[in-house]
Design a protein around this motif. Structure first.
Motif, PDB file in Angstrom:
ATOM      1  N   GLU A 176      41.889  41.357  26.579  1.00 41.44           N
ATOM      2  CA  GLU A 176      41.416  41.595  27.945  1.00 41.44           C
ATOM      3  C   GLU A 176      42.549  41.284  28.919  1.00 41.44           C
ATOM      4  OE1 GLU A 176      38.434  39.743  31.324  1.00 41.44           O
ATOM      5  OE2 GLU A 176      37.846  39.546  29.212  1.00 41.44           O
ATOM      6  N   LEU A 177      42.822  42.209  29.836  1.00 41.03           N
ATOM      7  CA  LEU A 177      43.912  42.039  30.787  1.00 41.03           C
ATOM      8  C   LEU A 177      43.415  42.265  32.209  1.00 41.03           C
ATOM      9  CD1 LEU A 177      46.742  43.919  28.872  1.00 41.03           C
ATOM     10  CD2 LEU A 177      46.432  41.453  29.065  1.00 41.03           C
ATOM     11  N   SER A 178      43.708  41.332  33.094  1.00 38.94           N
ATOM     12  CA  SER A 178      43.376  41.486  34.504  1.00 38.94           C
ATOM     13  C   SER A 178      44.489  42.233  35.218  1.00 38.94           C
ATOM     14  CB  SER A 178      43.182  40.113  35.153  1.00 38.94           C
ATOM     15  OG  SER A 178      44.440  39.447  35.260  1.00 38.94           O
ATOM     16  N   SER A 179      44.193  42.689  36.426  1.00 41.90           N
ATOM     17  CA  SER A 179      45.228  43.354  37.229  1.00 41.90           C
ATOM     18  C   SER A 179      46.362  42.397  37.547  1.00 41.90           C
ATOM     19  CB  SER A 179      44.616  43.906  38.518  1.00 41.90           C
ATOM     20  OG  SER A 179      43.961  42.870  39.249  1.00 41.90           O
ATOM     21  N   TYR A 180      46.039  41.102  37.738  1.00 39.70           N
ATOM     22  CA  TYR A 180      47.080  40.100  37.984  1.00 39.70           C
ATOM     23  C   TYR A 180      48.045  40.039  36.805  1.00 39.70           C
ATOM     24  CZ  TYR A 180      43.665  38.008  41.301  1.00 39.70           C
ATOM     25  OH  TYR A 180      42.774  37.772  42.309  1.00 39.70           O
ATOM     26  N   HIS A 202      39.971  42.429  44.579  1.00 44.39           N
ATOM     27  CA  HIS A 202      41.238  41.677  44.673  1.00 44.39           C
ATOM     28  C   HIS A 202      42.269  42.365  45.584  1.00 44.39           C
ATOM     29  CE1 HIS A 202      39.569  39.355  41.437  1.00 44.39           C
ATOM     30  NE2 HIS A 202      39.657  40.344  40.573  1.00 44.39           N
ATOM     31  N   LEU A 203      41.788  43.077  46.592  1.00 44.93           N
ATOM     32  CA  LEU A 203      42.730  43.799  47.447  1.00 44.93           C
ATOM     33  C   LEU A 203      43.566  42.851  48.298  1.00 44.93           C
ATOM     34  CD1 LEU A 203      40.726  46.962  48.561  1.00 44.93           C
ATOM     35  CD2 LEU A 203      41.953  46.486  46.438  1.00 44.93           C
ATOM     36  N   ASP A 204      43.054  41.630  48.541  1.00 48.70           N
ATOM     37  CA  ASP A 204      43.863  40.657  49.271  1.00 48.70           C
ATOM     38  C   ASP A 204      45.098  40.264  48.469  1.00 48.70           C
ATOM     39  OD1 ASP A 204      42.266  39.487  47.339  1.00 48.70           O
ATOM     40  OD2 ASP A 204      41.951  37.625  48.456  1.00 48.70           O
ATOM     41  N   TRP A 205      44.998  40.304  47.151  1.00 50.29           N
ATOM     42  CA  TRP A 205      46.116  39.962  46.272  1.00 50.29           C
ATOM     43  C   TRP A 205      47.083  41.135  46.126  1.00 50.29           C
ATOM     44  CZ3 TRP A 205      48.891  40.875  41.832  1.00 50.29           C
ATOM     45  CH2 TRP A 205      49.508  39.791  41.198  1.00 50.29           C
ATOM     46  N   HIS A 206      46.526  42.320  45.910  1.00 48.86           N
ATOM     47  CA  HIS A 206      47.368  43.490  45.635  1.00 48.86           C
ATOM     48  C   HIS A 206      47.867  44.180  46.905  1.00 48.86           C
ATOM     49  CE1 HIS A 206      46.695  43.562  41.272  1.00 48.86           C
ATOM     50  NE2 HIS A 206      45.480  43.130  41.564  1.00 48.86           N
ATOM     51  N   GLY A 207      47.146  44.014  47.999  1.00 46.19           N
ATOM     52  CA  GLY A 207      47.587  44.606  49.255  1.00 46.19           C
ATOM     53  C   GLY A 207      46.943  45.933  49.582  1.00 46.19           C
ATOM     54  N   SER A 208      46.547  46.710  48.565  1.00 43.40           N
ATOM     55  CA  SER A 208      45.912  48.003  48.804  1.00 43.40           C
ATOM     56  C   SER A 208      45.230  48.460  47.527  1.00 43.40           C
ATOM     57  CB  SER A 208      46.945  49.058  49.227  1.00 43.40           C
ATOM     58  OG  SER A 208      47.814  49.367  48.138  1.00 43.40           O
ATOM     59  N   MET A 209      44.312  49.417  47.662  1.00 47.06           N
ATOM     60  CA  MET A 209      43.650  49.987  46.503  1.00 47.06           C
ATOM     61  C   MET A 209      44.653  50.706  45.611  1.00 47.06           C
ATOM     62  SD  MET A 209      40.801  50.255  44.906  1.00 47.06           S
ATOM     63  CE  MET A 209      40.301  51.187  43.442  1.00 47.06           C
ATOM     64  N   GLU A 210      45.635  51.344  46.232  1.00 53.51           N
ATOM     65  CA  GLU A 210      46.656  52.076  45.465  1.00 53.51           C
ATOM     66  C   GLU A 210      47.456  51.126  44.581  1.00 53.51           C
ATOM     67  OE1 GLU A 210      45.102  54.374  48.621  1.00 53.51           O
ATOM     68  OE2 GLU A 210      46.095  52.414  48.736  1.00 53.51           O
ATOM     69  N   ALA A 211      47.828  49.976  45.151  1.00 57.87           N
ATOM     70  CA  ALA A 211      48.597  48.997  44.377  1.00 57.87           C
ATOM     71  C   ALA A 211      47.745  48.402  43.264  1.00 57.87           C
ATOM     72  CB  ALA A 211      49.122  47.898  45.294  1.00 57.87           C
ATOM     73  N   TYR A 212      46.465  48.154  43.558  1.00 56.89           N
ATOM     74  CA  TYR A 212      45.542  47.626  42.548  1.00 56.89           C
ATOM     75  C   TYR A 212      45.411  48.610  41.390  1.00 56.89           C
ATOM     76  CZ  TYR A 212      40.917  46.317  40.637  1.00 56.89           C
ATOM     77  OH  TYR A 212      39.864  45.979  39.815  1.00 56.89           O
ATOM     78  N   GLY A 217      46.823  50.653  35.886  1.00 58.76           N
ATOM     79  CA  GLY A 217      47.397  51.744  35.105  1.00 58.76           C
ATOM     80  C   GLY A 217      48.551  51.332  34.214  1.00 58.76           C
ATOM     81  N   ARG A 218      49.150  50.184  34.474  1.00 59.11           N
ATOM     82  CA  ARG A 218      50.247  49.704  33.627  1.00 59.11           C
ATOM     83  C   ARG A 218      49.813  49.533  32.179  1.00 59.11           C
ATOM     84  NH1 ARG A 218      54.672  46.305  36.031  1.00 59.11           N
ATOM     85  NH2 ARG A 218      54.726  46.707  38.280  1.00 59.11           N
ATOM     86  N   VAL A 219      48.510  49.342  31.963  1.00 57.13           N
ATOM     87  CA  VAL A 219      48.022  49.115  30.608  1.00 57.13           C
ATOM     88  C   VAL A 219      48.261  50.325  29.708  1.00 57.13           C
ATOM     89  CG1 VAL A 219      45.640  49.962  30.818  1.00 57.13           C
ATOM     90  CG2 VAL A 219      46.123  47.942  29.407  1.00 57.13           C
TER      91      VAL A 219
END
Length: 480
Positions: A176-180, A202-212, A217-219
């Motif tokens: 299991e992998l989180s976006s963080y 978690h948009l406060d962490w990533h800054g935007s929906m696109e970044a989240y 998608g890195r997975v």
């Protein structure tokens, strides 16, 4: 680095900084120190627990700086961070300016796998806004039913470092992998991976929906066999299209409807596979019955299909998919049936801490008395209420941000009766259950699916769910 390659980094004498004590920082510091690195741990907090942890590490010869997580130690050649530290922290900005790489605990585990003389097990990875833990545990159950040595690891609670460096040798890991975690895992290359769904979180962490979404998608990067996506969520398929995968890697969809070629889906109450069969244009393989999925709510069936797709990508036979799903038992507070009282079902889905999870929970039942509220975390509720309005017999609201849900109900479901509990003490749950019971009619479901975090009233969602279950059981005793 290809997915079957093992890193051979020489750690001896390298100056490394580990950012954060805790479940990932301490194992990382120990592992790197054991390999000859010069390790400095930095941590924002300096409470009693942090001081005790620091003392244990310092006894090994590891330097620890408490209360100073912002400054990059001199001579740092690599930063290894706990997943929750935000990318805009001064420590990371200083590292970027100095040209110093930043890895997360997942990246470090990926680099260290196979370095202890044991086989580097391939990873089957799962991410998404909701359903990750359930899907990974379903996947592990299926792999075990196939006779494979496996474990559910990662964001699920078992440290990946412990899994790759421990005594146990595995055939495959369900991860299991989180976006963080994915944000800080640049070289991860899974055997196969799934993105279950995407919704704002978690948009406060990533800054935007696109970044989240990009971090989720890195997975898929470097997958060798299958990129599993949700056919009902086009954003997940878009991530597959954008991924740079190994030649021959396939896009595999899952759907609650009839599957097309290269998909898994549902036909007449049967989970079927049209992806990993000899002639996927004309053939389908029966895997299990919907009734084998516990509980058989729509979003949980989707989780089962995703788990099955990853298992089939790894070569698991259909009978093991069926047996693994039958053997699986969901964690507490995830659509957990607590009791039936007077032909009314009481269901605990305290884990539904955001609107996306709650939308799936509400969709599982036809007539609902909904218990909701808590800390909204910036969420809005209009879309959720609009979609659920026809299913609502009544609503009981509690918690700090309940007014936001009440306002959405006023706008989009004004005919639905609402009880607004003007209290935020833990005893409010008993009152909420009493009000819900009065609103319910035979055949209804009283559903705790708060759409909010719990920390305004409870330590965590587990405690909130336990309070609900206790209140329901107390009512069952008095109604007996």
């Amino acid at each position: 680095m290809g997915s079957q390659e093992v890193s051979t980094v020489d750690w001896q004498g390298k100056h490394l900084t580990v950012a954060g004590l805790g479940v990932s920082g301490i194992p990382a510091a120990r592992a790197l120190h054991e390999r000859g690195a010069v390790v400095t741990v930095v941590n924002d907090g300096e409470d009693e627990r942090a001081r005790a942890q620091a003392a244990e590490l310092e006894a090994l010869g590891i330097t620890v700086r408490l209360g100073d997580g912002a400054t990059l130690p001199p001579s740092t050649e690599l930063v290894v961070t706990a997943p929750g530290w935000q990318p805009d922290k001064p420590l990371f900005l200083a590292a970027a300016e100095a040209g110093v790489d930043i890895w997360g605990d997942v990246e470090l585990a990926w680099r260290l796998r196979g370095t202890n003389g044991r086989k580097a097990a391939p990873w089957l990875a799962v991410t998404g806004t909701n359903g990750k833990t359930t899907t990974v545990r379903m996947l592990a159950s299926i792999l075990e039913a196939a006779g494979l040595r496996t474990a559910a690891v990662g964001n699920i609670g078992v440290s990946l470092l412990d899994a790759v460096l421990g005594e146990q040798e595995y055939d495959v890991l369900a991860v299991e992998l989180s976006s963080y975690q994915l944000h800080w895992a640049p070289s991860l290359r899974a055997h196969s991976a799934a993105v279950l769904n995407l919704a704002p979180d978690h948009l406060d962490w990533h800054g935007s929906m696109e970044a989240y979404a990009a971090d989720k998608g890195r997975v898929y990067e470097g997958n060798t066999v299958a990129c599993v996506y949700n056919a009902a969520d086009p954003a997940t398929e878009d991530l597959v299209r954008e991924a740079d995968v190994e030649e021959g890697c396939r896009a595999i969809g899952f759907t609650l409807g009839t599957p097309g070629p290269s998909q898994l889906g549902v036909v007449d109450g049967i989970l079927v596979d049209r992806a990993f069969v000899a002639n996927r244009q004309k053939q389908a393989q029966e895997l299990a019955e919907v009734s084998d999925v516990n509980p058989p709510a729509p979003h949980n069936i989707a989780n089962a299909l995703a788990a099955a797709a990853l298992a089939r990508a790894f070569g698991v036979e259909p009978a093991a998919v069926r047996d693994g799903l039958r053997n699986f038992r969901p964690d507490a507070h995830r659509i957990e049936h607590v009791a039936d009282i007077g032909d009314v079902a009481y269901v605990d889905d305290s884990k539904a801490t955001n609107t996306h999870a709650t939308e799936a929970s509400l969709a599982a039942y036809d007539s609902i008395v909904w218990i909701a509220g808590g800390l909204a975390k910036g969420a809005t509720f209009d879309e959720l209420v609009t979609g659920a309005a026809k299913r609502l017999r009544g609503v009981v609201l509690m918690g700090a941000d309940r007014a936001l849900i009440r306002e959405a109900l006023t706008r989009h479901a004004p005919e639905v009766p609402v009880v607004d509990l003007d209290r935020t003490d833990t005893g409010a749950m008993s009152e909420a259950v009493e009000h819900a019971a009065r609103l319910a009619r035979p055949g209804d479901t009283v559903l705790l699916a708060p759409a909010c975090a719990s920390m305004d009233m409870f330590t965590n969602y587990n405690k909130r769910g336990e309070a609900f279950a206790d209140a329901v059981r107390a009512r069952a005793e008095t109604s007996a």
